[in-house]
Scaffold this active site. Structure first.
Site, mmCIF file in Angstrom:
data_model
loop_
_atom_site.group_PDB
_atom_site.id
_atom_site.type_symbol
_atom_site.label_atom_id
_atom_site.label_comp_id
_atom_site.label_asym_id
_atom_site.label_seq_id
_atom_site.Cartn_x
_atom_site.Cartn_y
_atom_site.Cartn_z
ATOM 1 N N ASP A 1 0.848 -1.197 0.000
ATOM 2 C CA ASP A 1 0.000 0.000 0.000
ATOM 3 C C ASP A 1 0.881 1.243 0.000
ATOM 4 O OD1 ASP A 1 -2.016 2.017 0.439
ATOM 5 O OD2 ASP A 1 -3.276 0.463 1.320
ATOM 6 N N THR B 1 -9.725 10.462 8.193
ATOM 7 C CA THR B 1 -10.979 9.960 7.619
ATOM 8 C C THR B 1 -10.936 8.452 7.339
ATOM 9 O OG1 THR B 1 -10.283 10.455 5.364
ATOM 10 C CG2 THR B 1 -11.496 12.179 6.532
ATOM 11 N N LEU C 1 -9.995 6.283 9.704
ATOM 12 C CA LEU C 1 -10.103 5.554 10.971
ATOM 13 C C LEU C 1 -11.493 5.006 11.311
ATOM 14 C CD1 LEU C 1 -7.692 7.632 13.247
ATOM 15 C CD2 LEU C 1 -7.204 5.580 11.925
ATOM 16 N N ARG D 1 -13.096 3.111 9.477
ATOM 17 C CA ARG D 1 -13.227 1.756 8.919
ATOM 18 C C ARG D 1 -11.907 0.985 8.872
ATOM 19 N NH1 ARG D 1 -12.728 5.361 4.810
ATOM 20 N NH2 ARG D 1 -11.626 4.790 2.919
ATOM 21 N N LYS E 1 0.675 3.162 5.224
ATOM 22 C CA LYS E 1 -0.204 2.085 5.711
ATOM 23 C C LYS E 1 0.506 0.736 5.825
ATOM 24 C CE LYS E 1 -4.524 4.139 4.245
ATOM 25 N NZ LYS E 1 -5.737 4.060 3.430
ATOM 26 N N ASP F 1 -8.905 -0.546 -4.407
ATOM 27 C CA ASP F 1 -10.104 0.283 -4.509
ATOM 28 C C ASP F 1 -10.278 0.921 -5.879
ATOM 29 O OD1 ASP F 1 -8.741 3.229 -2.767
ATOM 30 O OD2 ASP F 1 -8.109 2.125 -4.546
ATOM 31 N N CYS G 1 -19.823 14.638 -8.658
ATOM 32 C CA CYS G 1 -19.323 15.532 -7.636
ATOM 33 C C CYS G 1 -19.617 15.007 -6.252
ATOM 34 C CB CYS G 1 -19.930 16.920 -7.796
ATOM 35 S SG CYS G 1 -18.842 17.972 -8.740
ATOM 36 N N CYS H 1 -11.273 22.965 -7.964
ATOM 37 C CA CYS H 1 -12.713 23.080 -7.735
ATOM 38 C C CYS H 1 -12.946 22.566 -6.314
ATOM 39 C CB CYS H 1 -13.522 22.276 -8.756
ATOM 40 S SG CYS H 1 -13.375 20.490 -8.577
#
Lengths: 363, 79
Positions: free
Chosen positions: A60, A67, A69, A71, A84, A128, A184, A325
């Site tokens: 990895d 954000t 943590l 899961r 990781k 992913d 988005c 953006c």
């Protein structure tokens, strides 16, 4: 041979009919490479470590973010900012010091996959994105290795074991990737679903090594975490299984195949912060006029996405350009437009968008 | 014949439902069923998915000629 220490540690599973000392010995001699130490990877790694798989590879390139943590429960707050693979090895070694861990803290590219898959018996796809999944499939088919696949979408998960004893492959199920779709929306995921599906992956590995039970080969499970219902569908091998050589794999552009090729023009937040005060740069904010907050940078231009065709009147196509953006999705399209239609020389987009940079509180 | 249609992943967002029943008066191929549903839910046209008839994945030329359960399976990327 199992030491008396090992017989003691694994006593509760050795007692299990069908596993026994034989099965434990097989686990000790097994080698499993887990690609991805994220939502799926964390439970896979935890349970394979616990079960006593002798050699575990962890691949990895990502660093731990807060954000993650909710899961990726292998990690702690003190791991934030660390790679990781390294953090996983650290933590897992404390669970089971007898396991040999190998870490690959970099992006799995074609060359690396061909190098490292050879050293392992079983591969676990805990990635992913589609380009990684097709790469894993093709390399496993080339080396004739089975792999345990799983994938997630919000509150549903998929699970199967591919290329196992002449069973179907990932390409037999999905011969080609979906057309990349822009959105988005920040796609969320049920964190607990990651635990359920990742643990199922670990369970498949256990069955393959110990030869207990029935491996999910030739079957695809789709699990719905909202109903706890599983649909299991039978799949056949394709009439002609897709198989390519190592040279062809090296030459295959998986990101292009999966419509992810524009991702390579992304700029991370760290890289962005380094260059934003430079004189030789253009920051192009392609949000709509009404969108707030406005960014305060000297080299910034506000040109809504739909007006980019007039970009060359205001911008210099020769100098470094970064499109921004809110989330990063529209800016990817804007950057592609400037590169392909307006022939801008050096244009990228801010991955994660202004939201990552300025923080949720400012929106 | 009664077809019970089940939509997985983002397909349920396109159709607005996880499942529905359809009553057809003649046999239909998987391909023709796709075309029929794409007319009803135009968002399906740009989506990629496989079809399983009674829990077995089938090709486009497969003929559905009795009461069946059809599952529409898009690939998931996440992990």
């Amino acid at each position: 041979m199992l030491s008396s220490k090992e017989k003691y540690r694994y006593d509760r599973q050795i007692k299990l009919h069908g596993l026994g000392l034989d099965g434990q010995e097989k686990l000790k001699n097994a080698s499993v490479l887990v690609i991805g130490a994220g939502g799926l990877g964390c439970p896979v790694l935890m349970y394979l470590t616990g079960a006593g798989v002798g050699k575990i590879g962890i691949a990895d390139a990502d660093t731990i973010n807060e954000t993650n943590l909710h899961r990726q429960v292998l990690f702690s707050v003190s791991d934030i900012g660390n790679n990781k693979a390294f953090a996983a090895k650290d933590r897992l070694s404390k669970l089971n010091p007898e396991i040999t861990f190998e870490t690959f803290p970099k992006m799995l590219d074609n060359k690396l996959a061909l190098e490292i898959f050879q050293e392992y018996e079983i591969i676990v796809d805990a990635t992913d994105n589609f380009s990684a999944r097709y790469l894993i499939n093709d390399v496993c088919v080339f080396y004739n290795k089975p792999f345990v696949f799983a994938s997630l979408f919000k509150t549903e998960g998929q699970l199967s074991v591919f290329n196992y004893k002449n069973g179907p492959t990932y390409r037999c199920l999905f011969p080609s990737p979906p057309v990349s779709s822009e959105s988005c929306e920040d796609v969320g995921v049920n964190g607990i679903l990651c635990g359920i599906i990742g643990t199922k992956q670990a369970n498949e590995v256990l069955k393959m090594i110990t030869e207990m039970g029935e491996v999910m080969s030739g079957k695809l499970e789709i699990y719905d975490s909202l109903t706890n219902y599983s649909t299991i569908v039978l799949i056949d091998s394709a009439t002609s299984v897709f198989r390519i050589s190592d040279e062809e794999i090296l030459a295959f552009d998986y990101q292009y195949f999966c419509g992810e090729h524009e991702d390579r023009f992304s700029l991370s937040l760290e890289e962005f912060k380094k260059i934003i005060h430079s004189d030789q740069i253009q920051i192009v904010d392609i949000r709509q006029d009404w969108e707030e907050p406005k960014i305060q940078l000297k080299s910034k231009f506000e040109i809504p996405l739909q007006n980019l065709e007039m970009a060359d009147q205001k911008l210099n196509p020769e100098i470094k350009t970064v499109v921004v953006c809110k989330y990063g999705n529209r800016s990817k399209i804007g950057a592609e437009y400037l590169r392909k239609q307006k022939k801008f020389n050096d244009v990228s987009f801010l991955k994660g968008g202004l939201l990552e940079w300025l923080g949720q509180d400012n929106f | 014949m009664i077809l019970r249609l089940k939509y997985f992943g983002l397909l349920s967002e396109v159709t607005g439902m996880k499942e529905e029943t359809m009553n057809l008066h003649s046999e239909i191929t998987v391909e023709a069923l796709r075309t029929m549903l794409e007319k009803k839910y135009t968002g399906l046209k740009t989506k990629s998915y496989q079809c399983a008839v009674d829990l077995k994945l089938q090709e486009n030329d497969y003929k559905i000629n009795k009461d069946s359960e059809i599952a529409f399976l898009p690939p998931f990327a996440g992990g």
